[in-house]
Enzyme design. Structure first.
Site, PDB file in Angstrom:
ATOM      1  N   ALA A  41      39.383  39.318  42.495  1.00 39.24           N
ATOM      2  CA  ALA A  41      40.519  39.368  41.565  1.00 39.24           C
ATOM      3  C   ALA A  41      41.516  40.468  41.932  1.00 39.24           C
ATOM      4  O   ALA A  41      42.715  40.329  41.678  1.00 39.24           O
ATOM      5  CB  ALA A  41      40.022  39.555  40.135  1.00 39.24           C
ATOM      6  N   THR A  42      41.042  41.542  42.525  1.00 40.64           N
ATOM      7  CA  THR A  42      41.969  42.597  42.935  1.00 40.64           C
ATOM      8  C   THR A  42      42.984  42.034  43.931  1.00 40.64           C
ATOM      9  O   THR A  42      44.198  42.218  43.776  1.00 40.64           O
ATOM     10  CB  THR A  42      41.204  43.777  43.579  1.00 40.64           C
TER      11      THR A  42
ATOM     12  N   ASN B  92      39.093  43.340  29.643  1.00 42.15           N
ATOM     13  CA  ASN B  92      37.768  43.696  30.145  1.00 42.15           C
ATOM     14  C   ASN B  92      37.049  44.709  29.263  1.00 42.15           C
ATOM     15  O   ASN B  92      35.830  44.707  29.185  1.00 42.15           O
ATOM     16  CB  ASN B  92      37.862  44.206  31.586  1.00 42.15           C
TER      17      ASN B  92
ATOM     18  N   GLN C  99      38.172  37.850  33.194  1.00 41.75           N
ATOM     19  CA  GLN C  99      37.119  37.978  32.182  1.00 41.75           C
ATOM     20  C   GLN C  99      36.937  36.710  31.349  1.00 41.75           C
ATOM     21  O   GLN C  99      36.003  36.626  30.557  1.00 41.75           O
ATOM     22  CB  GLN C  99      37.425  39.163  31.255  1.00 41.75           C
TER      23      GLN C  99
ATOM     24  N   GLY D 265      34.469  35.730  41.624  1.00 41.28           N
ATOM     25  CA  GLY D 265      33.106  35.202  41.564  1.00 41.28           C
ATOM     26  C   GLY D 265      32.140  36.057  40.767  1.00 41.28           C
ATOM     27  O   GLY D 265      31.372  35.548  39.950  1.00 41.28           O
ATOM     28  N   HIS D 266      32.213  37.373  40.963  1.00 43.12           N
ATOM     29  CA  HIS D 266      31.139  38.223  40.435  1.00 43.12           C
ATOM     30  C   HIS D 266      31.254  38.548  38.957  1.00 43.12           C
ATOM     31  O   HIS D 266      30.475  39.339  38.422  1.00 43.12           O
ATOM     32  CB  HIS D 266      31.007  39.505  41.266  1.00 43.12           C
TER      33      HIS D 266
ATOM     34  N   THR E 157      39.783  34.137  58.069  1.00 41.41           N
ATOM     35  CA  THR E 157      38.689  33.166  58.124  1.00 41.41           C
ATOM     36  C   THR E 157      38.027  33.074  56.758  1.00 41.41           C
ATOM     37  O   THR E 157      37.713  34.094  56.137  1.00 41.41           O
ATOM     38  CB  THR E 157      37.651  33.613  59.178  1.00 41.41           C
TER      39      THR E 157
ATOM     40  N   CYS F 233      35.315  56.850  33.813  1.00 43.90           N
ATOM     41  CA  CYS F 233      35.283  57.804  34.912  1.00 43.90           C
ATOM     42  C   CYS F 233      36.254  57.333  35.988  1.00 43.90           C
ATOM     43  O   CYS F 233      35.907  57.214  37.147  1.00 43.90           O
ATOM     44  CB  CYS F 233      33.887  57.968  35.466  1.00 43.90           C
TER      45      CYS F 233
HETATM   46  C1  LIG Z   1      36.724  43.017  37.525  1.00 42.44           C
HETATM   47  C2  LIG Z   1      38.145  42.772  37.229  1.00 42.44           C
HETATM   48  C3  LIG Z   1      39.107  42.762  38.256  1.00 42.44           C
HETATM   49  C4  LIG Z   1      38.752  43.077  39.688  1.00 42.44           C
HETATM   50  O1  LIG Z   1      37.998  42.036  40.260  1.00 42.44           O
HETATM   51  P1  LIG Z   1      37.332  42.223  41.716  1.00 42.44           P
HETATM   52  O2  LIG Z   1      36.869  40.855  42.077  1.00 42.44           O
HETATM   53  O3  LIG Z   1      36.232  43.187  41.527  1.00 42.44           O
HETATM   54  O4  LIG Z   1      38.383  42.705  42.642  1.00 42.44           O
HETATM   55  C5  LIG Z   1      40.404  42.497  37.906  1.00 42.44           C
HETATM   56  N1  LIG Z   1      40.776  42.249  36.641  1.00 42.44           N
HETATM   57  C6  LIG Z   1      39.883  42.254  35.638  1.00 42.44           C
HETATM   58  C7  LIG Z   1      40.348  41.964  34.248  1.00 42.44           C
HETATM   59  C8  LIG Z   1      38.547  42.519  35.893  1.00 42.44           C
HETATM   60  O5  LIG Z   1      37.694  42.543  34.882  1.00 42.44           O
END
Ligand SMILES: *Cc1c(COP(=O)(O)O)cnc(C)c1O
Length: 407
Positions: A75-76, A155, A183, A204-205, A244, A331
Site C-alpha cells: 500500500a505504501t 488504521n 484497512q 496483502g498483509h 518483474t 513510536c
Molecule cells: C498498513 C497501511 C499502509 C502501508 O501498507 P504497506 O503494504 O505496509 O506498505 C498504508 N495505509 C494504511 C491505511 C495502512 O494501514
C-alpha cells in the site's frame, strides 16, 4: 522466542498469512519459477496464467475489471504511485490535492513531497468522531483541484468515512477521487465503482495475504485515469509500474482475496461480537473508559479505547509479554508523541496518551478475548493504584484546576 501462546490483537498492523494462502503460494517459488513476462516458453506462460488468475480473484473481490489492477509492493507504493502519479499526469489541469489530517503517514508524506514539487495540498480536519466535514470538502475544491484523497477506514480508530457522499461531491465537481482502502478491503464490502472512487490502494498483509505485495486499482473508463509511473523499466502493468512481477506474492494476494470474499460477511459478524464483548467487559470492570472515534461508522474488528489517567505505553507493558496491541503513543519518533490521529479528533494529550488499539482478526478466539479483558483490567487497576493523579481524581479534586508547578 515462542509466540504460539501469545494473544495477537494487533491485526491492523499486519495480519497472519492464512495457511491456505501459504499453501497456494509455495509451488510458485521453485516448482513454477517462471517470469510472467517471458512470453516465449511454458515457464513464462504458467507464471502469467497464475498472475491472470490472481488478478481475476482480486478484481472479483472489489467488483472491478481485472485490467484495472496494477500490482505493487504494497500500500505504501500504491499510495505513492496514485498521489505522485496523478500529480504528474494531470499537471496541466492543476496542482491542488485535498486530503485529511488523519490519513496514514504514507499519504501525508507523499503529499509533503508533492508540496516540495510545487503542488498545493489542503489538509482537512475531521470532527470528534473522526469523520470528514462534507461541506468543508465541497468548499475546498477549486479550479486547480485535481484529486481528493480520503482513506476508506482509519488504521488507528477503524472509523469509516462516508465514501458515497464524498464520491458524489467529487463527481459533481469533476475531480478524481482516490482512497487508501488498506484497512477496509477484505474485511467489509468495498466497491470503488459504486461510490465513485477512481484510484484505490490496498495490500496483502492486512487481509491475510503475504507482506510485500499490494495493488492499486486505476479506473479505466469514464473517466479513463492514468498515472505517471514512479518505477521505470520494462513497462510492466500497462506501463504504470515496471518490475518483474512477484508471482508467489501475487498468487497469495489472489488467494487471500478469494478467501475474504467467501468469508468476510460471517467473519465481520463474529468479530464485531467479540469486539463488543471486549469493549463491554472493559467498561463493566473499569471506570473512565472511552471509545475513540465514531461507534456507528467503524470497522467491525477494531476498538480504540482510552483509559483515563493511565499512560498507554506503561499500561501496555503490564501485559505485553502475553498480548500484542498498539498504543496511541506512537513510536513514530524517538520521543513518545501522542497519536496525531487521536489528537485530530480533539482528544487532548491526556486521553491520546492513555489509548490502546485492539484489532481483532480471523484467528482471534473468544477465549483470547476473555483473557485480554482480565489482563487489561488488572493492568489498568495496577497502574491506577500507583497513580497520584488517580488518587486525586478519586478524592474529587478537579484536575483541570490544579496548578502544576514547573520545574
Ligand atoms: C498498513 C497501511 C499502509 C502501508 O501498507 P504497506 O503494504 O505496509 O506498505 C498504508 N495505509 C494504511 C491505511 C495502512 O494501514
Amino acid at each position: 522466542m515462542n509466540q504460539d501462546r501469545l494473544i495477537y490483537l494487533d491485526n491492523n498492523s499486519t495480519t497472519p498469512t492464512d495457511p491456505r494462502v501459504v499453501e497456494t503460494m509455495l509451488p510458485y517459488f521453485n516448482q513454477y519459477h517462471g517470469n510472467a513476462a517471458s512470453r516465449n516458453h511454458p515457464f513464462g506462460w504458467i507464471a502469467e496464467e497464475a498472475v491472470d488468475n490472481a488478478r481475476n480473484q482480486i478484481a472479483d473481490l472489489i467488483s472491478v475489471d481485472p485490467r484495472e489492477i496494477i500490482f505493487t509492493s504494497g500500500a505504501t507504493e500504491s499510495d505513492n504511485l496514485a498521489l505522485k502519479g496523478v500529480f504528474e499526469m494531470y499537471s496541466r489541469k492543476g496542482n491542488h490535492i485535498i486530503t485529511l489530517t488523519t490519513e496514514h503517514k504514507t499519504v501525508l508524506d507523499s503529499c509533503k513531497k508533492i508540496e516540495k514539487m510545487g503542488g498545493e495540498v489542503t489538509y482537512l480536519e475531521v470532527n470528534r468522531e473522526g469523520l470528514v466535514d462534507l461541506d468543508a470538502l465541497r468548499n475546498a475544491i477549486k479550479d486547480t483541484t485535481i484529486l481528493v484523497s480520503i482513506m476508506w477506514a482509519n488504521n488507528e480508530t477503524g472509523v469509516i468515512q462516508p465514501m458515497e457522499e464524498i464520491g458524489k461531491i467529487c463527481a459533481e465537481k469533476g475531480v478524481l477521487f482516490m482512497s487508501d482502502a488498506t484497512q477496509a478491503v477484505g474485511k467489509v464490502p468495498v466497491n470503488p465503482k459504486e461510490v465513485g472512487v477512481h484510484l484505490m490502494a490496498f495490500t496483502g498483509h492486512k487481509m491475510y495475504g503475504p507482506k510485500g505485495v499490494g495493488a492499486l486499482f486505476v479506473n479505466r473508463k469514464n473517466p479513463r485515469v492514468k498515472v505517471t509511473s514512479q518505477m521505470d523499466g520494462g513497462g510492466h502493468e500497462r506501463g504504470m509500474r515496471s518490475g518483474t512481477l512477484n508471482v508467489p506474492g501475487i498468487v497469495g494476494l489472489g488467494k487471500a482475496a478469494e478467501l475474504c470474499k467467501k468469508e468476510m460477511a460471517d467473519e465481520a459478524i463474529r468479530l464485531a461480537a467479540l469486539r463488543d464483548k471486549l469493549e463491554k467487559g472493559m467498561k463493566e470492570n473499569l471506570e473512565e473508559v472511552y471509545v475513540n472515534g465514531s461507534v456507528e461508522n467503524r470497522m467491525p474488528h477494531v476498538t480504540n479505547l482510552s483509559f483515563k489517567h493511565v499512560e498507554g505505553e506503561g499500561l501496555m507493558m503490564t501485559f505485553n509479554q502475553n498480548i500484542g496491541v498498539s498504543s496511541g503513543s506512537a513510536c513514530t519518533s524517538a520521543s513518545l508523541e501522542p497519536s496525531y490521529v487521536l489528537m485530530a479528533l480533539g482528544l487532548g494529550d491526556d486521553l491520546a496518551h492513555s489509548s490502546i488499539r485492539f484489532s481483532l482478526g480471523r484467528f482471534t478466539t473468544e477465549e483470547e478475548i476473555d483473557i485480554a479483558i482480565r489482563q487489561v483490567t488488572d493492568g489498568v487497576n495496577h497502574m491506577r493504584d500507583l497513580s497520584p493523579i488517580w488518587e486525586m481524581y478519586k478524592e474529587g479534586i478537579d484536575l483541570e484546576s490544579v496548578q502544576w508547578t514547573e520545574h
